[in-house]
Design a protein around this motif. Structure first.
Motif, mmCIF file in Angstrom:
data_model
loop_
_atom_site.group_PDB
_atom_site.id
_atom_site.type_symbol
_atom_site.label_atom_id
_atom_site.label_comp_id
_atom_site.label_asym_id
_atom_site.label_seq_id
_atom_site.Cartn_x
_atom_site.Cartn_y
_atom_site.Cartn_z
ATOM 1 N N ALA A 63 0.809 -1.216 0.000
ATOM 2 C CA ALA A 63 0.000 0.000 0.000
ATOM 3 C C ALA A 63 0.845 1.270 0.000
ATOM 4 C CB ALA A 63 -0.936 -0.001 1.211
ATOM 5 N N PHE A 64 2.128 1.127 0.294
ATOM 6 C CA PHE A 64 3.010 2.298 0.322
ATOM 7 C C PHE A 64 3.190 2.890 -1.078
ATOM 8 C CE2 PHE A 64 7.350 3.997 -0.084
ATOM 9 C CZ PHE A 64 7.393 4.900 0.960
ATOM 10 N N PHE A 65 3.149 2.050 -2.103
ATOM 11 C CA PHE A 65 3.523 2.465 -3.452
ATOM 12 C C PHE A 65 2.288 2.944 -4.220
ATOM 13 C CE2 PHE A 65 6.612 -0.648 -1.973
ATOM 14 C CZ PHE A 65 7.788 0.078 -2.118
ATOM 15 N N THR A 66 1.892 4.174 -3.944
ATOM 16 C CA THR A 66 0.753 4.787 -4.607
ATOM 17 C C THR A 66 1.220 6.037 -5.345
ATOM 18 O OG1 THR A 66 0.207 6.045 -2.610
ATOM 19 C CG2 THR A 66 -0.894 3.926 -2.911
ATOM 20 N N THR A 67 0.551 6.352 -6.439
ATOM 21 C CA THR A 67 0.931 7.503 -7.265
ATOM 22 C C THR A 67 0.989 8.777 -6.423
ATOM 23 O OG1 THR A 67 -0.083 6.492 -9.203
ATOM 24 C CG2 THR A 67 0.318 8.870 -9.283
ATOM 25 N N GLY A 68 2.111 9.479 -6.540
ATOM 26 C CA GLY A 68 2.291 10.732 -5.826
ATOM 27 C C GLY A 68 2.925 10.584 -4.452
ATOM 28 N N ARG A 69 3.114 9.341 -3.973
ATOM 29 C CA ARG A 69 3.760 9.158 -2.672
ATOM 30 C C ARG A 69 5.170 9.736 -2.713
ATOM 31 N NH1 ARG A 69 2.810 7.194 2.568
ATOM 32 N NH2 ARG A 69 1.674 5.385 1.751
ATOM 33 N N ARG A 70 5.480 10.579 -1.723
ATOM 34 C CA ARG A 70 6.803 11.193 -1.642
ATOM 35 C C ARG A 70 7.520 10.628 -0.415
ATOM 36 N NH1 ARG A 70 9.059 15.783 -3.847
ATOM 37 N NH2 ARG A 70 7.010 16.425 -4.684
ATOM 38 N N SER A 71 8.729 10.101 -0.633
ATOM 39 C CA SER A 71 9.474 9.503 0.471
ATOM 40 C C SER A 71 10.940 9.343 0.071
ATOM 41 C CB SER A 71 8.896 8.135 0.836
ATOM 42 O OG SER A 71 9.747 7.453 1.727
ATOM 43 N N PRO A 72 11.862 9.504 1.015
ATOM 44 C CA PRO A 72 13.271 9.219 0.715
ATOM 45 C C PRO A 72 13.496 7.746 0.383
ATOM 46 C CG PRO A 72 12.956 9.662 3.066
ATOM 47 C CD PRO A 72 11.691 10.031 2.388
ATOM 48 N N ASP B 244 12.401 14.839 -9.276
ATOM 49 C CA ASP B 244 11.435 14.293 -8.304
ATOM 50 C C ASP B 244 11.706 12.815 -8.016
ATOM 51 O OD1 ASP B 244 10.028 16.696 -7.961
ATOM 52 O OD2 ASP B 244 8.827 16.300 -9.763
ATOM 53 N N LEU B 245 12.941 12.528 -7.685
ATOM 54 C CA LEU B 245 13.334 11.136 -7.445
ATOM 55 C C LEU B 245 12.559 10.493 -6.313
ATOM 56 C CD1 LEU B 245 17.251 11.279 -7.667
ATOM 57 C CD2 LEU B 245 15.568 11.124 -9.497
ATOM 58 N N ASP B 246 12.060 11.297 -5.403
ATOM 59 C CA ASP B 246 11.405 10.746 -4.213
ATOM 60 C C ASP B 246 9.902 10.604 -4.352
ATOM 61 O OD1 ASP B 246 10.924 13.454 -4.267
ATOM 62 O OD2 ASP B 246 11.234 13.760 -2.120
ATOM 63 N N VAL B 247 9.376 10.750 -5.573
ATOM 64 C CA VAL B 247 7.925 10.665 -5.813
ATOM 65 C C VAL B 247 7.625 9.442 -6.674
ATOM 66 C CG1 VAL B 247 5.892 11.805 -6.753
ATOM 67 C CG2 VAL B 247 7.682 13.160 -5.657
ATOM 68 N N TRP B 248 6.731 8.583 -6.193
ATOM 69 C CA TRP B 248 6.362 7.383 -6.939
ATOM 70 C C TRP B 248 5.507 7.750 -8.150
ATOM 71 C CZ3 TRP B 248 7.642 2.354 -6.967
ATOM 72 C CH2 TRP B 248 6.827 1.469 -7.668
ATOM 73 N N GLY B 249 5.935 7.250 -9.329
ATOM 74 C CA GLY B 249 5.206 7.552 -10.554
ATOM 75 C C GLY B 249 5.426 6.486 -11.607
ATOM 76 N N SER B 250 5.063 6.817 -12.858
ATOM 77 C CA SER B 250 5.088 5.828 -13.936
ATOM 78 C C SER B 250 6.503 5.338 -14.236
ATOM 79 C CB SER B 250 4.463 6.427 -15.204
ATOM 80 O OG SER B 250 5.180 7.586 -15.616
ATOM 81 N N GLY B 251 7.492 6.199 -14.069
ATOM 82 C CA GLY B 251 8.875 5.770 -14.291
ATOM 83 C C GLY B 251 9.318 4.725 -13.286
ATOM 84 N N THR C 113 7.328 -12.993 -14.641
ATOM 85 C CA THR C 113 6.612 -12.708 -15.883
ATOM 86 C C THR C 113 5.148 -12.437 -15.556
ATOM 87 O OG1 THR C 113 6.126 -15.066 -16.231
ATOM 88 C CG2 THR C 113 8.141 -14.189 -17.259
ATOM 89 N N GLY C 114 4.414 -11.953 -16.557
ATOM 90 C CA GLY C 114 2.976 -11.761 -16.434
ATOM 91 C C GLY C 114 2.612 -10.846 -15.278
ATOM 92 N N ALA C 115 1.600 -11.263 -14.516
ATOM 93 C CA ALA C 115 1.113 -10.449 -13.409
ATOM 94 C C ALA C 115 2.142 -10.297 -12.298
ATOM 95 C CB ALA C 115 -0.169 -11.061 -12.843
ATOM 96 N N ASP C 116 3.137 -11.182 -12.266
ATOM 97 C CA ASP C 116 4.188 -11.090 -11.252
ATOM 98 C C ASP C 116 5.235 -10.034 -11.601
ATOM 99 O OD1 ASP C 116 3.090 -13.120 -9.666
ATOM 100 O OD2 ASP C 116 4.097 -14.682 -10.834
ATOM 101 N N ALA C 117 5.145 -9.484 -12.804
ATOM 102 C CA ALA C 117 6.048 -8.414 -13.229
ATOM 103 C C ALA C 117 5.213 -7.196 -13.613
ATOM 104 C CB ALA C 117 6.912 -8.867 -14.404
ATOM 105 N N ASP C 118 4.449 -6.706 -12.638
ATOM 106 C CA ASP C 118 3.535 -5.591 -12.915
ATOM 107 C C ASP C 118 4.109 -4.234 -12.508
ATOM 108 O OD1 ASP C 118 3.447 -5.728 -10.166
ATOM 109 O OD2 ASP C 118 1.277 -6.052 -10.038
ATOM 110 N N GLY C 119 5.366 -4.222 -12.027
ATOM 111 C CA GLY C 119 5.984 -2.962 -11.653
ATOM 112 C C GLY C 119 5.681 -2.502 -10.246
ATOM 113 N N HIS C 120 4.964 -3.299 -9.475
ATOM 114 C CA HIS C 120 4.651 -2.939 -8.094
ATOM 115 C C HIS C 120 5.444 -3.846 -7.153
ATOM 116 C CE1 HIS C 120 1.309 -1.118 -10.289
ATOM 117 N NE2 HIS C 120 1.284 -0.239 -9.304
ATOM 118 N N PRO C 121 6.221 -3.285 -6.254
ATOM 119 C CA PRO C 121 7.112 -4.084 -5.410
ATOM 120 C C PRO C 121 6.370 -5.091 -4.548
ATOM 121 C CG PRO C 121 7.770 -1.784 -5.367
ATOM 122 C CD PRO C 121 6.448 -1.840 -6.069
ATOM 123 N N GLY C 122 6.978 -6.256 -4.407
ATOM 124 C CA GLY C 122 6.563 -7.272 -3.448
ATOM 125 C C GLY C 122 7.723 -7.542 -2.505
#
Length: 280
Positions: free
Chosen positions: A206-215, A237-244, A259-268
């Protein structure tokens, strides 16, 4: 990839390597329990060399050998199979729940210890009462293989069983022998606290949401660049979670083989642990 062999350990490769099944990374905590002391009648600690010979050279011992034999009194280690192979210290019934293979790694540690053992004139009732020499290095090496510093079934504090097949199948982390399905042992009874981690623990999905700012995000950004997974269009804006971040983290997951859904770009938790994001 982390080292297949624990740095500093004596290597006694018994062969018979075999792959694991994939899934949540696990480590299993055992004690050798090679004798039965009591408070009234403590017994001498078994010689480390005897256990090395049993697991490394005795045909019967090889059938139940772990990855690592650890001497917590002086910090010695012997390793019998590489980290990416299954070992055989767990009971595994035919056709039942997989145990020795149930993860991307299932690293098994046999600790030279039994309750009320006597070493150098002192009696030790619990593993945590020993010097636990070498634990920090062992913990760090296993952590590098994606095993998070957590006990899904609870950190062991007594010789009691607590088993859940659903937790075993789905959760990464450390398990006592007493936690593993199809097994009836109740060890290790206790285990040292996790060593101070040099890296950021997984902050939760839940930490990784668009616009989250954190070191933490800035430190992650720098690690993704360092491991060759830079898919950023800009480094502002290195400290802001976004599409990059999503694109770059997806590249990291793919580098790990997801692969597939396990490589969706969201950390586990497993991929995050292996990225080794420094503390901020």
């Amino acid at each position: 990839m982390p080292e297949l062999w624990l740095p500093g350990a004596t290597r006694l490769d018994i062969g018979d390597h075999a792959p694991t099944d994939g899934g949540p990374a696990k480590a299993i905590a055992h004690i050798t329990w090679d004798d039965n002391g009591t408070a009234a009648n403590p017994l001498p600690l078994a010689p480390y060399e005897d256990l090395v010979g049993y697991f490394g050279r005795n045909p019967d011992g090889k059938k139940v050998a772990p990855h690592i034999l650890w001497d917590p009194f002086v910090g010695r280690f012997t390793q019998f199979v590489p980290a990416d192979s299954r070992s055989k210290s767990l009971a595994d019934a035919a056709g039942g729940t997989r145990t020795n293979r149930a993860g991307s790694v299932v690293i098994q540690v046999e600790t030279l210890f039994f309750p009320y053992c006597r070493w150098n004139g002192t009696t030790y009732a619990r593993l945590v009462d020993t010097p636990c020499e070498g634990w920090g290095a062992l913990n760090a090496w296993i952590r590098a293989w994606g095993v998070p510093d957590t006990w899904p079934m609870g950190r062991p504090t007594s010789f009691t069983s607590n088993r859940s097949e659903s937790v075993w199948r789905s959760r990464a982390g450390w398990y006592a022998h007493a936690h593993v399905p199809e097994n009836d042992h109740t060890d290790p009874g206790s285990w040292p606290a996790f060593a101070d981690a040099p890296y950021e623990p997984f902050p939760g999905a839940a930490f990784f949401t668009t616009g989250r700012r954190s070191p933490i995000i800035a430190a992650m950004h720098q690690r993704l660049v360092a491991v060759g997974c830079d898919r950023y269009r800009t480094h502002t804006d290195l400290d802001v979670w976004g599409s990059g971040d999503v694109a770059s983290y997806r590249a990291w997951q793919q580098k790990l083989g997801y692969t597939g859904a396990d490589a969706d770009g969201h950390p586990g938790p497993t991929s995050w642990t292996r990225l080794q994001v420094p503390h901020t």
